[in-house]
Motif scaffolding. Structure first.
Motif, PDB file in Angstrom:
ATOM      1  N   ALA A 126      13.653  23.409  58.869  1.00 53.48           N
ATOM      2  CA  ALA A 126      15.060  23.461  58.475  1.00 53.48           C
ATOM      3  C   ALA A 126      15.960  23.179  59.668  1.00 53.48           C
ATOM      4  O   ALA A 126      15.554  23.325  60.826  1.00 53.48           O
ATOM      5  CB  ALA A 126      15.379  24.839  57.900  1.00 53.48           C
ATOM      6  N   LEU A 127      17.201  22.793  59.392  1.00 53.48           N
ATOM      7  CA  LEU A 127      18.211  22.628  60.430  1.00 53.48           C
ATOM      8  C   LEU A 127      19.044  23.898  60.541  1.00 53.48           C
ATOM      9  O   LEU A 127      19.336  24.550  59.536  1.00 53.48           O
ATOM     10  CB  LEU A 127      19.132  21.443  60.104  1.00 53.48           C
ATOM     11  CG  LEU A 127      18.574  20.039  60.289  1.00 53.48           C
ATOM     12  CD1 LEU A 127      19.674  19.015  60.034  1.00 53.48           C
ATOM     13  CD2 LEU A 127      17.986  19.840  61.672  1.00 53.48           C
ATOM     14  N   VAL A 128      19.428  24.226  61.762  1.00 52.04           N
ATOM     15  CA  VAL A 128      20.264  25.400  62.009  1.00 52.04           C
ATOM     16  C   VAL A 128      21.732  25.018  61.884  1.00 52.04           C
ATOM     17  O   VAL A 128      22.201  24.072  62.532  1.00 52.04           O
ATOM     18  CB  VAL A 128      20.002  25.977  63.413  1.00 52.04           C
ATOM     19  CG1 VAL A 128      20.956  27.137  63.700  1.00 52.04           C
ATOM     20  CG2 VAL A 128      18.557  26.431  63.546  1.00 52.04           C
ATOM     21  N   LEU A 129      22.459  25.751  61.058  1.00 49.11           N
ATOM     22  CA  LEU A 129      23.895  25.514  60.889  1.00 49.11           C
ATOM     23  C   LEU A 129      24.685  26.418  61.823  1.00 49.11           C
ATOM     24  O   LEU A 129      24.392  27.607  61.960  1.00 49.11           O
ATOM     25  CB  LEU A 129      24.309  25.782  59.438  1.00 49.11           C
ATOM     26  CG  LEU A 129      23.620  24.937  58.371  1.00 49.11           C
ATOM     27  CD1 LEU A 129      24.214  25.244  56.999  1.00 49.11           C
ATOM     28  CD2 LEU A 129      23.730  23.439  58.679  1.00 49.11           C
ATOM     29  N   GLY A 130      25.712  25.846  62.442  1.00 46.63           N
ATOM     30  CA  GLY A 130      26.563  26.602  63.348  1.00 46.63           C
ATOM     31  C   GLY A 130      27.705  27.281  62.613  1.00 46.63           C
ATOM     32  O   GLY A 130      28.117  26.847  61.527  1.00 46.63           O
ATOM     33  N   THR A 131      28.241  28.339  63.218  1.00 43.85           N
ATOM     34  CA  THR A 131      29.304  29.112  62.577  1.00 43.85           C
ATOM     35  C   THR A 131      30.488  29.365  63.513  1.00 43.85           C
ATOM     36  O   THR A 131      31.272  30.273  63.272  1.00 43.85           O
ATOM     37  CB  THR A 131      28.755  30.464  62.068  1.00 43.85           C
ATOM     38  OG1 THR A 131      28.251  31.223  63.173  1.00 43.85           O
ATOM     39  CG2 THR A 131      27.641  30.264  61.049  1.00 43.85           C
ATOM     40  N   SER A 132      30.622  28.568  64.572  1.00 42.26           N
ATOM     41  CA  SER A 132      31.754  28.735  65.485  1.00 42.26           C
ATOM     42  C   SER A 132      32.959  27.948  64.980  1.00 42.26           C
ATOM     43  O   SER A 132      32.837  26.780  64.619  1.00 42.26           O
ATOM     44  CB  SER A 132      31.387  28.247  66.889  1.00 42.26           C
ATOM     45  OG  SER A 132      30.391  29.054  67.467  1.00 42.26           O
ATOM     46  N   ASN A 133      34.116  28.591  64.955  1.00 43.94           N
ATOM     47  CA  ASN A 133      35.335  27.919  64.503  1.00 43.94           C
ATOM     48  C   ASN A 133      36.044  27.236  65.681  1.00 43.94           C
ATOM     49  O   ASN A 133      35.657  27.405  66.844  1.00 43.94           O
ATOM     50  CB  ASN A 133      36.266  28.909  63.792  1.00 43.94           C
ATOM     51  CG  ASN A 133      36.667  30.050  64.713  1.00 43.94           C
ATOM     52  OD1 ASN A 133      37.379  29.867  65.693  1.00 43.94           O
ATOM     53  ND2 ASN A 133      36.184  31.262  64.396  1.00 43.94           N
ATOM     54  N   LYS A 160      40.580  29.567  63.291  1.00 44.61           N
ATOM     55  CA  LYS A 160      40.204  30.846  62.675  1.00 44.61           C
ATOM     56  C   LYS A 160      41.116  31.187  61.505  1.00 44.61           C
ATOM     57  O   LYS A 160      40.652  31.639  60.452  1.00 44.61           O
ATOM     58  CB  LYS A 160      40.268  31.966  63.716  1.00 44.61           C
ATOM     59  CG  LYS A 160      39.792  33.324  63.226  1.00 44.61           C
ATOM     60  CD  LYS A 160      38.282  33.410  63.179  1.00 44.61           C
ATOM     61  CE  LYS A 160      37.808  34.824  62.903  1.00 44.61           C
ATOM     62  NZ  LYS A 160      36.341  34.963  63.070  1.00 44.61           N
ATOM     63  N   SER A 161      42.403  30.960  61.664  1.00 44.62           N
ATOM     64  CA  SER A 161      43.344  31.260  60.579  1.00 44.62           C
ATOM     65  C   SER A 161      43.051  30.409  59.351  1.00 44.62           C
ATOM     66  O   SER A 161      43.245  30.856  58.209  1.00 44.62           O
ATOM     67  CB  SER A 161      44.787  31.040  61.052  1.00 44.62           C
ATOM     68  OG  SER A 161      44.944  29.758  61.633  1.00 44.62           O
ATOM     69  N   GLU A 162      42.559  29.196  59.542  1.00 45.88           N
ATOM     70  CA  GLU A 162      42.191  28.333  58.421  1.00 45.88           C
ATOM     71  C   GLU A 162      40.884  28.781  57.787  1.00 45.88           C
ATOM     72  O   GLU A 162      40.699  28.644  56.572  1.00 45.88           O
ATOM     73  CB  GLU A 162      42.089  26.883  58.899  1.00 45.88           C
ATOM     74  CG  GLU A 162      43.419  26.303  59.356  1.00 45.88           C
ATOM     75  CD  GLU A 162      43.292  24.963  60.032  1.00 45.88           C
ATOM     76  OE1 GLU A 162      44.206  24.126  59.866  1.00 45.88           O
ATOM     77  OE2 GLU A 162      42.291  24.724  60.737  1.00 45.88           O
ATOM     78  N   VAL A 163      39.980  29.329  58.598  1.00 47.39           N
ATOM     79  CA  VAL A 163      38.731  29.875  58.053  1.00 47.39           C
ATOM     80  C   VAL A 163      39.043  31.020  57.105  1.00 47.39           C
ATOM     81  O   VAL A 163      38.420  31.156  56.046  1.00 47.39           O
ATOM     82  CB  VAL A 163      37.785  30.326  59.182  1.00 47.39           C
ATOM     83  CG1 VAL A 163      36.560  31.043  58.612  1.00 47.39           C
ATOM     84  CG2 VAL A 163      37.342  29.136  60.027  1.00 47.39           C
ATOM     85  N   TYR A 164      40.028  31.848  57.461  1.00 46.88           N
ATOM     86  CA  TYR A 164      40.444  32.940  56.572  1.00 46.88           C
ATOM     87  C   TYR A 164      40.926  32.389  55.226  1.00 46.88           C
ATOM     88  O   TYR A 164      40.582  32.914  54.158  1.00 46.88           O
ATOM     89  CB  TYR A 164      41.568  33.757  57.213  1.00 46.88           C
ATOM     90  CG  TYR A 164      41.087  34.818  58.186  1.00 46.88           C
ATOM     91  CD1 TYR A 164      40.450  35.968  57.730  1.00 46.88           C
ATOM     92  CD2 TYR A 164      41.272  34.676  59.551  1.00 46.88           C
ATOM     93  CE1 TYR A 164      40.014  36.937  58.611  1.00 46.88           C
ATOM     94  CE2 TYR A 164      40.841  35.635  60.447  1.00 46.88           C
ATOM     95  CZ  TYR A 164      40.208  36.759  59.974  1.00 46.88           C
ATOM     96  OH  TYR A 164      39.757  37.722  60.850  1.00 46.88           O
TER      97      TYR A 164
END
Length: 268
Positions: A126-133, A160-164
């Motif tokens: 599998a490929l690892v997905l990143g989670t840094s904004n 980050k505000s858009e991730v919310y």
């Protein structure tokens, strides 16, 4: 929410297209109980369904509420999840290094987690997905070869505000959306306390500086705190190395990342 409907559609296309190009069909990600990993998990689930594996990697510093929130997300959306604790590795390393401060402890924890999930990715093909904004990436708020490491990152161009806002659209639980941002790297750790300002204020200044390319003077005239702005600009430039592949000294006519820059999906 039309904006986030379009963003979701595009990011799902991005994930599907980029993963399929590698010849793989599975993805894995670290699920912390925080908002960033929750958003990436739900985006990936839309594309890969049962071919997505979420991995909880708690240590003895992880809050129970974060683990509970991760479990609730998986129950609500039917996500496949396993637990791979880094506690034994971290405790052993702490015993060998009793002088560790929180910075070292946080960095080694992030790297233990990434070593763990990349090993799981090899097992799962599998490929690892990143989670840094984008806020974290621009400020260098992350650990090189730790939480910054991944094969693909669908939210790296979202502040980050858009991730919310995207989380609201995707139906992430209020418990996750409203919690204080934290990587749970040590007891009481808080992202905004580390940075000294709220993400809302940081993002406002970041967008003016990065997206609109305004000068320091123009941004301050908009009412931005001068000390915060100087901190942001200093961090952007100081942490540029975290946003690049390792720099290779050029000795030949075609050097990787200088003038040998084929796209990742090139075909023979």
């Amino acid at each position: 929410m039309k904006k986030y409907e379009q963003i979701t559609e595009y990011l799902c296309y991005f994930l599907n297209d980029e993963v399929r190009k590698t010849g793989l069909g599975n993805v894995v990600l670290g699920l912390s109980g925080g908002i960033d990993s929750a958003v990436v998990a739900l985006l990936a689930h839309k594309v890969f369904k049962d071919n997505l594996l979420c991995v909880k990697m708690p240590s003895h510093y992880s809050s129970q509420s974060s683990l509970d929130d991760a479990d609730e997300l998986c129950r609500d959306f039917g996500l496949n999840v396993i637990t791979a604790s880094i506690e034994p590795m971290l405790r052993a390393y702490e015993e060998l290094n009793p002088d560790m401060d929180n910075l070292r402890r946080g960095n080694i924890s992030a790297r233990f987690r990434m070593a763990t999930i990349f090993d799981i990715s090899a097992k799962q093909r599998a490929l690892v997905l990143g989670t840094s904004n984008k806020s974290e990436l621009m400020l260098g708020y992350g650990t090189l070869y730790g939480d910054l490491a991944s094969a693909l990152n669908p939210i790296g161009d979202l502040y980050k505000s858009e991730v919310y806002e995207l989380a609201e659209y995707l139906g992430v639980s209020k418990a996750i959306i409203k919690k204080v941002p934290s990587a749970d790297l040590w007891y009481g750790q808080s992202d905004e306390a580390d940075l000294g300002y709220s993400y809302a204020k940081l993002d406002e200044a970041l967008k003016l500086y990065v997206e609109e390319r305004l000068t320091r003077e123009e941004i301050i005239k908009r009412g931005c705190d001068k000390d915060m702005l100087e901190m942001i600009i200093e961090r952007i430039f100081r942490n540029q190395f975290k946003r690049k592949m390792p720099l290779i000294a050029k000795l030949t006519s075609r050097t990787i990342n200088h003038d040998f820059n084929y796209p990742r999906d090139i075909t023979l």
